[in-house]
Write a protein that holds these residues in place. Sequence first.
Motif, short mmCIF file in Angstrom:
data_model
loop_
_atom_site.label_atom_id
_atom_site.label_comp_id
_atom_site.label_asym_id
_atom_site.label_seq_id
_atom_site.Cartn_x
_atom_site.Cartn_y
_atom_site.Cartn_z
N LYS A 78 65.77 42.92 -31.43
CA LYS A 78 64.84 42.92 -30.29
C LYS A 78 64.01 44.21 -30.23
N THR A 79 64.55 45.29 -30.80
CA THR A 79 63.85 46.59 -30.71
C THR A 79 63.00 46.88 -31.95
N ILE A 80 63.21 46.13 -33.04
CA ILE A 80 62.42 46.37 -34.25
C ILE A 80 61.00 45.82 -34.04
N PRO A 81 59.96 46.62 -34.24
CA PRO A 81 58.57 46.15 -34.06
C PRO A 81 58.27 44.98 -34.99
N ILE A 82 57.24 44.21 -34.63
CA ILE A 82 56.92 42.99 -35.39
C ILE A 82 56.01 43.27 -36.59
N GLU A 83 55.52 44.52 -36.73
CA GLU A 83 54.62 44.83 -37.83
C GLU A 83 55.25 44.53 -39.20
N LYS A 84 54.38 44.23 -40.18
CA LYS A 84 54.87 43.88 -41.52
C LYS A 84 55.67 45.01 -42.15
N SER A 85 55.32 46.25 -41.82
CA SER A 85 56.00 47.39 -42.44
C SER A 85 57.47 47.48 -42.01
N TYR A 86 57.88 46.67 -41.01
CA TYR A 86 59.27 46.66 -40.56
C TYR A 86 60.02 45.42 -41.04
N HIS A 87 59.38 44.64 -41.91
CA HIS A 87 60.03 43.42 -42.39
C HIS A 87 61.30 43.71 -43.19
N PHE A 88 61.34 44.86 -43.87
CA PHE A 88 62.53 45.20 -44.64
C PHE A 88 63.74 45.36 -43.71
N GLU A 89 63.53 46.06 -42.56
CA GLU A 89 64.62 46.23 -41.60
C GLU A 89 65.11 44.88 -41.08
N ARG A 90 64.16 43.97 -40.82
CA ARG A 90 64.53 42.64 -40.33
C ARG A 90 65.28 41.85 -41.40
N GLN A 91 64.78 41.91 -42.62
CA GLN A 91 65.47 41.20 -43.71
C GLN A 91 66.91 41.70 -43.86
N PHE A 92 67.09 43.02 -43.87
CA PHE A 92 68.41 43.62 -44.04
C PHE A 92 69.35 43.22 -42.89
N THR A 93 68.79 43.18 -41.65
CA THR A 93 69.61 42.80 -40.49
C THR A 93 70.05 41.34 -40.58
N TYR A 94 69.11 40.45 -40.94
CA TYR A 94 69.45 39.03 -41.05
C TYR A 94 70.46 38.79 -42.18
N GLU A 95 70.36 39.55 -43.27
CA GLU A 95 71.33 39.40 -44.36
C GLU A 95 72.73 39.81 -43.90
N ASN A 96 72.82 40.88 -43.11
CA ASN A 96 74.12 41.31 -42.59
C ASN A 96 74.69 40.28 -41.62
N LEU A 97 73.81 39.68 -40.79
CA LEU A 97 74.28 38.61 -39.88
C LEU A 97 74.83 37.43 -40.67
N ALA A 98 74.12 37.10 -41.75
CA ALA A 98 74.58 35.99 -42.60
C ALA A 98 75.95 36.30 -43.20
N ASP A 99 76.13 37.55 -43.65
CA ASP A 99 77.44 37.95 -44.23
C ASP A 99 78.55 37.85 -43.20
N ILE A 100 78.28 38.28 -41.95
CA ILE A 100 79.30 38.22 -40.90
C ILE A 100 79.71 36.77 -40.63
N TYR A 101 78.70 35.87 -40.56
CA TYR A 101 79.02 34.46 -40.29
C TYR A 101 79.78 33.81 -41.45
N ILE A 102 79.52 34.29 -42.68
CA ILE A 102 80.29 33.79 -43.82
C ILE A 102 81.76 34.20 -43.68
N LYS A 103 81.96 35.50 -43.31
CA LYS A 103 83.33 35.99 -43.14
C LYS A 103 84.03 35.31 -41.97
N SER A 104 83.22 34.90 -40.96
CA SER A 104 83.79 34.19 -39.81
C SER A 104 83.92 32.70 -40.07
N ASN A 105 83.53 32.28 -41.29
CA ASN A 105 83.60 30.86 -41.69
C ASN A 105 82.70 29.97 -40.84
#
Length: 516
Positions: free
Chosen positions: A294-321
């Motif tokens: 929610k706090t990461i700006p929407i500009e394209k230059s912040y897409h890396f932060e968003r990608q990294f965050t979504y990847e970590n969320l995906a990893d957590i849900y995998i571990k949570s089955n």
Amino acid sequence: MRIWQYYFIFFVVLGCKNSNHHSNKIVDLEPILSSISNYDIARFNAALDSIPSSFTKDLYEVEINYLLTGKTNDDFFETIPSKFETKEEEILFNYSYGDFLFRKSQPIDTLSFKYYQKAYSIAKEDNLDELTVEGLKRINNYFKKYNLGLNHGNKGIRKYQEYQIELKKFAKDSVDVFWSNYYDLHLRMLRVFNEELSVNSLTDKDFQRTLSYSPKEPYFKGVLYQLKGIYYTLLKNDPTNGAKVNHIAENYYLHSKIFPAKRALFGLKVNDAIANAKKHHYSIATDKFKDNLKTIPIEKSYHFERQFTYENLADIYIKSNEIDSAIYYKDIATKYQDSIKSELLVLGIHEIDTRLKVSRLQKLLDEFNRHKLIYGIAIFMTLLLTIYSIVRWFKVDKINKILRIEKKQTHEELTKIKQLVIKNSITLKNKTKIQLDELIYIKSDDHYLQLYTTTGKKEYVRGKIKNIINQLPPNFKQCHRSYIVNYNKIKNTTHNTILLENNQFVPLSRTFKNYF
């Protein structure tokens, strides 16, 4: 060549001269480089004010604008200069353009590295130690930012290590020594990840020693404590201490006024969430990751932060089955990754396109220089022709204005003549009708007019000279402030009188003499 092509070459040459105009005064870069390395904005502005307007000054103003606002000044880098006044200027531009590409494209980006490497090579070859250090810090940060050792095995680590050793060799002031030790810590952490070193090869004392070199600006301590948080969380498997250290880093970032500290907060929050995930507090980690989004700006230059965050969320849900949620967040991460690749492709195309434009412009300038005498004469003749055309235009415009006035006057006269042909009498205010061919003259007497005709009859009517003359045809002319005569009834004129056909003399004043 056509005339417009001569104009084009002429103005291109003038534009290039103006854009590359520099003062011959030698600029002392040391205080500027030192202040910007320390992130000492006040000292930097004072040093910048002391140097004359130049392309070098523009480059530093772009940098200070980024440090204060985070804006990358896209318009400034729309074109790449074809020539530079000095080696220092060429080096600074390549560093600045590399920074621009690095900040715009968050994935692993060889474009920015290419410009860093080019500037660093020139600086080292010319023994410009201060600028060499600037390049080494950027190259080390490039390796550190994207953890190339993890993605490319030992080869990446060996390259990182070479540049880190070079930085140690050139580092002189406390800031350079701080970064040299900082990148050494990060490099050793990568080697632990790659199982080249044991986790015990790093201790708190190593971080404490690096901390002793940190300048006043809180950002330096923030990045070091953030690195220490990763050390505890991922290497020592101690997420509790990792979270504590992250909070110390956050406090330093919050007390900093420069933009990189604000951006570092996003990465710090990700580290904090990762620490919770390491402790198997998946629910808390998930909430922190989502709050961070929610706090990461929407500009394209912040897409890396968003990608990294979504990847970590995906990893957590995998571990949570929770496979469905994992797939959902992995898909979003992939979309951001594709967007980043597209942005990088656009930057690459822009860089190639800009280079081609510069190449074409250089060819034009080279051609102009080879035939400068011919082009100079052609441009001079064209300018003379332009000046002549402007003068002619003003003359023709003046003549046209006179013709328009005369045309208007002629039209008015024709209108009166038409009225004369049609109109053969006038009706006075007292309803008396006077035949114009019988009217000899009119005399003004106070507020009354006396009209004299060939029949000997006189008519009195209330009115003024200036009103009745507008009702009469052109053959009636005013000869005195109190007299109007019928031009067709004049027998003779002298210098101050008019003799009418009824042998009556009327005065002719100097004001109206030219009409008779």
